[in-house]
Each structure stands twice: as structure tokens, then as C-alpha cells.
Design a protein around this motif. Sequence first.
Motif, mmCIF file in Angstrom:
data_model
loop_
_atom_site.group_PDB
_atom_site.id
_atom_site.type_symbol
_atom_site.label_atom_id
_atom_site.label_comp_id
_atom_site.label_asym_id
_atom_site.label_seq_id
_atom_site.Cartn_x
_atom_site.Cartn_y
_atom_site.Cartn_z
ATOM 1 N N GLU A 1 28.950 51.685 42.480
ATOM 2 C CA GLU A 1 29.200 51.721 43.578
ATOM 3 C C GLU A 1 30.869 51.342 43.923
ATOM 4 O O GLU A 1 31.238 50.446 43.598
ATOM 5 N N ARG A 2 31.455 52.245 44.765
ATOM 6 C CA ARG A 2 32.933 52.150 45.140
ATOM 7 C C ARG A 2 33.053 52.254 46.636
ATOM 8 O O ARG A 2 34.139 52.369 47.002
ATOM 9 N N SER A 3 32.041 52.571 47.385
ATOM 10 C CA SER A 3 32.345 52.871 48.918
ATOM 11 C C SER A 3 32.037 51.571 49.723
ATOM 12 O O SER A 3 32.407 51.920 50.997
ATOM 13 N N HIS A 4 31.725 50.609 49.525
ATOM 14 C CA HIS A 4 31.592 49.189 49.938
ATOM 15 C C HIS A 4 32.936 48.821 50.348
ATOM 16 O O HIS A 4 33.928 48.993 49.711
ATOM 17 N N PRO A 5 33.327 48.477 51.728
ATOM 18 C CA PRO A 5 34.557 48.300 52.282
ATOM 19 C C PRO A 5 35.063 47.102 51.328
ATOM 20 O O PRO A 5 36.440 47.030 51.365
ATOM 21 N N MET A 6 34.519 46.341 50.661
ATOM 22 C CA MET A 6 35.185 45.049 49.668
ATOM 23 C C MET A 6 35.031 45.779 48.075
ATOM 24 O O MET A 6 35.246 44.748 47.213
ATOM 25 N N ALA A 7 35.112 46.824 47.999
ATOM 26 C CA ALA A 7 34.845 47.471 46.592
ATOM 27 C C ALA A 7 35.952 46.775 45.731
ATOM 28 O O ALA A 7 35.859 46.467 44.447
ATOM 29 N N LYS A 8 37.347 47.012 46.109
ATOM 30 C CA LYS A 8 38.199 46.553 45.362
ATOM 31 C C LYS A 8 38.314 44.913 44.843
ATOM 32 O O LYS A 8 38.220 44.734 43.785
ATOM 33 N N GLU A 9 37.864 44.297 45.689
ATOM 34 C CA GLU A 9 37.671 42.679 45.563
ATOM 35 C C GLU A 9 36.567 42.285 44.553
ATOM 36 O O GLU A 9 36.464 41.534 43.719
ATOM 37 N N ILE A 10 35.303 43.375 45.007
ATOM 38 C CA ILE A 10 34.279 43.117 44.067
ATOM 39 C C ILE A 10 34.549 43.417 42.543
ATOM 40 O O ILE A 10 34.084 42.969 41.639
ATOM 41 N N TYR A 11 35.339 44.479 42.369
ATOM 42 C CA TYR A 11 35.627 44.870 40.933
ATOM 43 C C TYR A 11 36.460 43.881 40.260
ATOM 44 O O TYR A 11 36.416 43.699 39.220
ATOM 45 N N GLN A 12 37.444 43.445 40.857
ATOM 46 C CA GLN A 12 38.276 42.402 40.389
ATOM 47 C C GLN A 12 37.567 41.191 40.238
ATOM 48 O O GLN A 12 37.658 40.345 39.009
ATOM 49 N N LYS A 13 36.491 40.873 40.953
ATOM 50 C CA LYS A 13 35.620 39.669 40.514
ATOM 51 C C LYS A 13 34.655 40.065 39.297
ATOM 52 O O LYS A 13 34.595 39.257 38.390
ATOM 53 N N LEU A 14 34.200 41.471 39.092
ATOM 54 C CA LEU A 14 33.643 41.594 38.189
ATOM 55 C C LEU A 14 34.358 41.521 36.743
ATOM 56 O O LEU A 14 34.036 41.144 35.891
ATOM 57 N N ASP A 15 35.745 41.909 36.940
ATOM 58 C CA ASP A 15 36.351 42.068 35.562
ATOM 59 C C ASP A 15 36.672 40.447 35.312
ATOM 60 O O ASP A 15 36.731 40.143 34.039
ATOM 61 N N TRP A 16 37.043 39.645 36.340
ATOM 62 C CA TRP A 16 36.883 37.917 35.884
ATOM 63 C C TRP A 16 35.649 37.791 35.322
ATOM 64 O O TRP A 16 35.704 36.832 34.245
ATOM 65 N N LEU A 17 34.528 38.124 35.830
ATOM 66 C CA LEU A 17 33.274 37.695 35.360
ATOM 67 C C LEU A 17 33.145 38.219 33.788
ATOM 68 O O LEU A 17 32.564 37.412 32.813
ATOM 69 N N ALA A 18 33.593 39.421 33.573
ATOM 70 C CA ALA A 18 33.343 40.046 32.212
ATOM 71 C C ALA A 18 34.376 39.240 31.380
ATOM 72 O O ALA A 18 33.886 38.996 30.040
ATOM 73 N N ALA A 19 35.253 38.734 31.871
ATOM 74 C CA ALA A 19 36.183 37.776 30.696
ATOM 75 C C ALA A 19 35.551 36.635 30.313
ATOM 76 O O ALA A 19 35.745 36.018 29.415
ATOM 77 N N LYS A 20 34.981 36.196 31.656
ATOM 78 C CA LYS A 20 34.604 34.605 31.279
ATOM 79 C C LYS A 20 33.228 34.853 30.383
ATOM 80 O O LYS A 20 32.946 34.183 29.461
ATOM 81 N N LEU A 21 32.295 36.082 30.500
ATOM 82 C CA LEU A 21 31.174 36.129 29.760
ATOM 83 C C LEU A 21 31.587 36.314 28.031
ATOM 84 O O LEU A 21 31.027 36.024 27.125
ATOM 85 N N LYS A 22 32.760 37.202 28.072
ATOM 86 C CA LYS A 22 33.297 37.265 26.534
ATOM 87 C C LYS A 22 33.652 35.940 25.936
ATOM 88 O O LYS A 22 33.430 35.871 24.831
ATOM 89 N N THR A 23 34.163 34.870 26.819
ATOM 90 C CA THR A 23 34.801 33.722 26.228
ATOM 91 C C THR A 23 33.528 33.167 25.704
ATOM 92 O O THR A 23 33.762 32.454 24.747
ATOM 93 N N CYS A 24 32.437 33.083 26.447
ATOM 94 C CA CYS A 24 30.988 32.566 26.142
ATOM 95 C C CYS A 24 30.184 33.113 25.017
ATOM 96 O O CYS A 24 29.063 32.669 24.657
ATOM 97 N N GLY A 25 30.808 34.308 24.485
ATOM 98 C CA GLY A 25 30.276 34.870 23.286
ATOM 99 C C GLY A 25 29.201 35.706 23.534
ATOM 100 O O GLY A 25 28.431 36.310 22.830
ATOM 101 N N TYR A 26 29.280 36.509 24.840
ATOM 102 C CA TYR A 26 28.351 37.630 25.367
ATOM 103 C C TYR A 26 28.595 38.872 24.449
ATOM 104 O O TYR A 26 29.888 39.165 24.497
ATOM 105 N N GLU A 27 27.718 39.322 24.110
ATOM 106 C CA GLU A 27 27.943 40.796 23.285
ATOM 107 C C GLU A 27 26.943 41.971 24.093
ATOM 108 O O GLU A 27 25.675 41.485 24.352
ATOM 109 N N PRO A 28 27.210 42.876 24.711
ATOM 110 C CA PRO A 28 26.635 43.744 25.266
ATOM 111 C C PRO A 28 25.630 44.410 24.668
ATOM 112 O O PRO A 28 25.850 44.595 23.393
ATOM 113 N N GLU A 29 24.327 44.523 24.973
ATOM 114 C CA GLU A 29 23.179 45.325 24.310
ATOM 115 C C GLU A 29 23.359 46.635 24.740
ATOM 116 O O GLU A 29 22.954 47.343 25.716
#
Length: 707
Positions: free
Chosen positions: A591-619
Motif C-alpha cells: 500500500e502506498r496511497s496512505h497520506p503517511m506512506a512516505k513515513e511508513i516506508y521509512q519506518k519499515l526500512d528502519w525496522l528491516a535493518a533492526k530485524l537483520k541485526t537481530c539475525g532475522y532471515e526471511p522465510e
Amino acid sequence: MNRTSFARASFLHRATFCRTVHTIKNGRNRKISKDGVPPSPSPPWSSVLLRLVRNNNVEEARRVLEGILPFADAQHYTIVIDAYSRAGRLREALRLFSEMPAARDLACWNSMMKGCLNCGHLPLARHLFDQMPERNTISWTTMLDGLARAGRIAEAEELFLEMPQRDIVAWNSMIFGYCRNGRAPEACALFDNMPNRNVISWTAMIGGLDLNGQSEAALRLFQQMHAAGEKPTSSTFASLLTACSNVPNASVGAQAHSLAAKLGYPHDAYVSASLISFYAACNQVDDAQRAFSENGRKTVVTWTALLTGYSSNGRHREALRLLKRMTLAGMRPNQSTFTSALNSCCKLEALDEGKVVHGGVIKVGLDLDVFVGNSLIVAYSKCGEIDDARMVFDNMPNRNLVSWNSAIAGYSQNGRGRSALEVYRDMQAAQVRPDEITYVGLLTACSHSGLLEEGRRLFRLLNQDTSLEPKLEHYVSMVDLLCRTGNFGEAEELIKSMPLEPNAAVWLALLSSCRAHSETETAIRAAQHIFDLDPQNSAAYVLLSNVYASARRWNEVSETRTAMRRSGTAKTPGFSWIMLKGARHVFACGERSHPMAKEIYQKLDWLAAKLKTCGYEPELGSALHDVDDEQKDAALGVHSERLAIAFALLSTVEGSVIRVMKNLRVCGDCHSAVKLMSRILGRQIVLRDPSRFHHFNDGSCSCGDYW
């Protein structure tokens, strides 16, 4: 009489009482009749006693009675005995009845017997009936009605046949008794054989047929009543409109409305409420609103009828707004009002509004009511607040079977299988017999928690209980439990041995677990059974396609999707949503039509980086497309629940619980990712999918990975 006048009258009566008693005690100014018996004191004490008890001054009435003892007769005693009984103070009523020096007349015996019945003491009422020195028709009918209300219809029949004289009230009571106890054919036979009928007889039969699921017959009977020239009452119209709601029959209901208006009944509270409920049942909410507005004398019954109509027609925001209007108008909500309002809170997943309603429940003193308590348990459970649901359950002074079932189902929905079993053990200790709904909750709890042996034991108990009959829901839950724990052979054998014809839900329970356990051939067989039953079952196409994708059988994936398109079946799009300040924020995958889409995806990128630091491997197996791993990783990272969580991080107070709802089952990769997120963020994340709630906290999930 206004408050000032009543206070003055009460003062004068007390003053007169004191003067009279003083005169009696001191022997002054007493006129003696020719036979030596002093006349009854003035004023007329029956009127004094009646006025006191009507204003709930029972103790003062008792003191007046004691003060006029030399002259008190059976009528005076009957007034006070009846008042004690109405107040539920049966012990005081019985004591006064046994100690009264005046000779008990028939009215006194009847009043005491009725008091016992009203207080739920049928054996004592029957004992009094048997001890009565004489009986009249009222005595027989009172006892008959008490037996029928208690469900002892065979004894009521015997009593009816023994009656020396049966008036129309007795016949009506027997009809009520038959209908109330599910004996509509006997009620019809009795009605046909009545020597005389009145409007109560017709109304009882109309309401009784409707109560027993024969609403069409109830409508036909009203037509006979109208043809016979019997004028309906407000109770008749209420019963008729309820039958119209249950059919529903908009045409007859509209005619009933017209006739009620002609006879001047639409402003009666119960007729008005029945009209509102009728229009709501026919999905004519605007007409229900009009019937409400046209009634100038609004009562809690009419307010509740409209609120329930809004709730039952999916207009939940309007229902909650109406509750607010109702309380601002000075109206005190009742059990039904709160039950409907809490239902709307459930449908909206509106926890904050539910807590406000709970506050209103406490304010009006209904927090200990069993029906409201049951609704609160369901509301908190369906909003993911199982601990609050348990608190309500623990504080209930009285519980019924629905209370126990609601607590078990609540734990089941929230992934607390062992807690559900603990409630069941407490239920057994309280000697409450389980029903079919109890076993659905227990088997589902076992399935969601991987409690295989406990589930098998419960399923055996269900089949051994001769008073219960296993339903399709029980087999669905048991098949689901067997499949989740990898026992596919046993699950298929269970389906084959079912005494009931398996439906699509049973085979879906088998199919849905096949991908996780690589049971491709089992999935093909299950899917074929589903397509035979329901060729346009979208869930079966999607699940089978996913099984093929997990096995990397891409040709079969393509064939399945082609077959799905040919059948005209559309895949249900997945989405997640979050409630914030009464507004619903919905997210689809990518989804990219939300008024806060830019901030949401920035937060997702931040979360993805944190997950990888903790050893997350996608299934990557959860990304069911024939594309490279990098594309699969990107697709998984923008699943709808992750977008909703990112939005919540941007929009809620740090440390608060994040609550996300999802219309499809959460995938394995998102389940693993959200577990890690709860640890990284230090926040509890509650994620609800169609099956249950997942409570993520500090890197673990309440489901124990049996989702």
C-alpha cells in the motif's frame, strides 16, 4: 400527589396512628359497643398500610400492623405479607403468616402461596396449597401457573384436570405453560377445545406459536382472530409484530402498523418497541427511526429497540451514538441496551468505546448482572483483552452456562489453550454440565495450542455423552487439531468415519495444514472434495496453489490459478487495519496511497535493518511466486500487517499496545518477524487474524507457534 403533599399526609397518618395507639393502650375515650367489643380505630388502616407499602415503606407498615394488633384482621396481614414477598423477603413473610393471631382467610393463603412462587420456592408453595383448608379458582390457577413456569408441565396438567371448576384464566395459564415449555401442539389442541376465549387466549396462542418457531402460523392465527371480531390489545400487537420480525413479513407488519395506528396503540411503549424491531428486522432502519421519532413518550424499551436495530443492521457507530444520546436524555439503560452496545463495540473492534460502555454499566449498577457480564466477557475477548475478560468473569457473583462457555471461547480465541482447560475444570467442579458449544471452544483451544492428547480425550467424552450430539463444528476442530500436529492419516480416517456428511469446512481444515507439512497429495484429495461440494470456493484454490508453490510445482500453480479464473472465482484480497481515535486505517500489501506512506516506508526500512541485526532471515517459502529470492524478500517486507505496525509506531504513544487486525491468516514469515519486532520495540503487539489473536511479547507469541 406531589412530594410535599405526600410528606404532609404521611406525617398526619403517623400522628393519627400514635394518638390512636396511645388511646387504645390507656383505655381513654373508648366507646364500647352493645356487645362489649370496641370499634375499629380510625383512620381505615387498610388504606394506610397500602399507601405505605406502595411507597416501599414495608418496615413502617409492619410497625403500624403491630400497633393495631387488637383490631388487625386477615386483610391487614395480607397487605404486609404481600409486601414482604414482593421485596423478596420471603422469610419475614412466612414468619408473619405463621404468627398472625387473626384467622387466615382464603386471600391470605393465596397471597402467601403466590409469594413463595414469586421468590422461586415452588415446593413450599405446593406445601401451602396442599394445606389450605379451602381453595378457590385463584388458588388452583396460581399453583397451576407456578408449576408451568417451573417447567413441571406434567404436574400442571394433572392439576388442571383435577380442578373442580376451570375458568378462562386457568385455560389461558395452561396454554401459556404449554407454549413456554415447547409444547405447541398441546397448546393448539387446548386452544381449540376452549369453551370460551378472550383476547388473552388469542394473544397467548399467537405469542406461543412464534416462541416455538411457528411464526407463519402465528400470523395466520391473528388473521382468524381479526375475522372473529376480537379487538387486539397492545400485547397482541407486540406479539404479532415480533412474529412479523421473525419471518420476516414486511407486508403483514405494515398492515399491523396501520391497524395499531387506527386503534391508537403506536404510542404504547411495547407496541412502539415492537414496531422498531420489526422494521429493523426487515432492514428498514429509516422506518425504524421514524417509528421511534413519532413516539412522543420514549422509554428505555423504545430506545433499546432502536439501538439494537442499528447494531443488528451493521450501523454500529450510530448505535453507540444513540447510547450516548439516551444517557444524556436521562434514560437509564437496561441489560439489553448494554448487550447491544457491547456487540457494536465487538464489531468495530472498539476497545476504548467498550471500556466506556463498561463504565456506564458500573454507573447504573449492572456490573453484577449475569447477562451484561457475559457480554463484557465476549467484548473484551474479541478485542484481545483476555485478562480483562477474566476479571469480569471472576467478579460475577452468579454464572450461567453462557458465562463458562464465553470464558472458554475467549481463552481459545486468544491462544490460551491451557487456561481454557483450567476454566473447564472449574466448571466441572461447579457441577455445570457442558453443552455442544463448550466442546467447540475446548477443541478449538486444543487445536490452537497443539494439545493433541487432551483434544482426543475431550472428543471421546463428547461422543460418550448420550445427551449431546457431535456437530460438524466438532469434527472441523478435531480434524484441524490432528492436522496441525501432523496426524494427516488419522484426520482423513476421522472424516471417512463421520456419521455426518462432511462439508467444505471439514475438508478445508485438512487442506489448510498441508503446506506447512508438505502433504501435497493429501492437499490434492482434500481440494477435490471441496470443489465437488463448492466449485467456486476461493479459499480452496488459494490453499492448493500455495501447496503447489511450496513444492515448487509451478506448472500446477499456473493451472490452479487458470482454473480459478475460469470458474469465475476471485481471490479475497488481503488487508490489515488499525483503529486509532475512532478512525479505521486500512493497508493492503504494498500500500502506498496512505497520506503517511512516505513515513511508513521509512519506518519499515528502519525496522528491516533492526530485524537483520537481530539475525532475522526471511522465510522465502512464504512468498509464493516463481521469482528470485531478492524479489521474494521485498514482497514479504511490505505485507499489510507490517505496514499497519509501522503506522502504529508513528501514531501511538511509545510503550502502548499495538493492535492490528487482518482479514487473512498471517503468514509464517510475518509471524516470525513480528515476534522479533516485539522484542526490538519493547512493546506488546496484538495481531488478530480470522482464526484467533496472536499476543506477541518480548520475542514470543501466545500461540506457541501453533497458528
